[in-house]
Design a protein around this motif. Sequence first.
Motif, short mmCIF file in Angstrom:
data_model
loop_
_atom_site.label_atom_id
_atom_site.label_comp_id
_atom_site.label_asym_id
_atom_site.label_seq_id
_atom_site.Cartn_x
_atom_site.Cartn_y
_atom_site.Cartn_z
N ASP A 96 0.80 -1.23 0.00
CA ASP A 96 0.00 0.00 0.00
C ASP A 96 0.83 1.28 0.00
O ASP A 96 0.31 2.36 0.25
CB ASP A 96 -0.96 0.01 1.19
N THR A 294 -2.63 11.73 3.36
CA THR A 294 -2.82 10.67 4.35
C THR A 294 -3.67 11.20 5.48
O THR A 294 -3.68 12.40 5.78
CB THR A 294 -1.48 10.16 4.94
N ARG A 343 -5.50 5.93 5.46
CA ARG A 343 -6.68 6.23 4.65
C ARG A 343 -7.97 6.07 5.45
O ARG A 343 -8.85 6.91 5.39
CB ARG A 343 -6.72 5.31 3.42
N ALA A 349 -13.96 8.96 6.39
CA ALA A 349 -12.73 8.75 5.61
C ALA A 349 -13.02 8.88 4.12
O ALA A 349 -12.21 9.45 3.37
CB ALA A 349 -12.15 7.38 5.93
N GLY A 353 -11.35 11.53 1.27
CA GLY A 353 -10.79 11.05 0.02
C GLY A 353 -11.49 11.62 -1.20
O GLY A 353 -10.84 11.99 -2.19
#
Length: 392
Positions: A96, A294, A343, A349, A353
């Motif tokens: 990742d 992040t 993430r 979250a 994003g």
Amino acid sequence: MARSNKPFPKKPVFANPVKDSPYAFTFDETEIKPQAQKGRGAVSNQASTRFERYTSVRVDDGWQHAGSETEEEPRPETQLFLDTSRSIVMRNDSPDIGFSASLNPYRGCEHGCVYCFARPSHAYLGMSPGLDFETKIFHKPNAAELLRAEFARRTYRPESILIGINTDCYQPLERKLEITRSILKVMDEHRHPCSIITKSALILRDLDILAPMAARRLVRVAVTLGTLSADIHRKLEPRAPAPQKRVATMRALSAAGIPVTIMVAPMIPAINDHEVEGLLEAAHDAGVRHAGYTVLRLPWELKQIFEEWLTAHFPDRASHVLSLLRQIYGGKLYDSAWGVRGRGTGPYAQLIGQRFRVACEKLGLNRDDKTLDHSQFRKPSKNPGQMEMFGD
């Protein structure tokens, strides 16, 4: 100072062991709450490490008025230690993250960013991830020699190396020690591709090396910026360069032809996550064409350090911030699972994003290729004093 391998009670009571004595007495001992220190990110060294059997708690026994407004804590000074590691390049197989090889000229970082995910690494040294991490700095003066030796190995194959992923390779000590500069000279000499991540304007000192490397597609730079607010910056990362100085650094790097990425990091719910769009716009105006982000990561002891910091600087919203983090990480303050760390999951979250992706699309970020060239690598000669048979 009291020691115990169990949680320390808030108000332990100590009694004279001599029973029925006219001099018998009892008194309360109250734990001293650590206070934020000017110029430092962590509030204290009280975070217990996962390797320690005992923890320490400072208490006020009432005799010297410890912790009162009239008594000032001595400010911790920065100390420099030698890192005697025999290798310099670290490798990982995490699916990742976008790199497999990295190196760090320093362990610990004087920038004092309270959110730094590398803080728990100081526990391996028998030190606190709190104030020790930002005041006890280890350096690798022979880093360039170790890197050249790595390149000379018979089985070595070039791959882009990320410099400064754990601690800033351009932190204040670099101005005098020039370890990062020596590493870049080796990279340039052997035409080896590398990436750099930093917060510091000190990187502009090395434009004489970086600009020619960029022209050969051998280097790119990521500048971390998580807030444009001077107040939040002072609390989050007290010794790192100011936000506007970092924007100016991005502009200067871009003007020199060096590919620049802004790392919008870390996004902390209810602290700086409202700034996503503004940060990307400021970077775009400075010539940046790539971006990443992040969400706050709190591995190991960093949970306690961050909670302590929240209580000291944002007592009015501390519980709300922690609640949102638990929503992001499935009911916990952190989840280290691949693809989740940095993430998160869940609606909050996903919203961060989505806002990031929409802003990048609007600004035209992340559209062009930023791949570095691995084909130019030149292995060090076995006999440095002997001329190569074939030159460039």
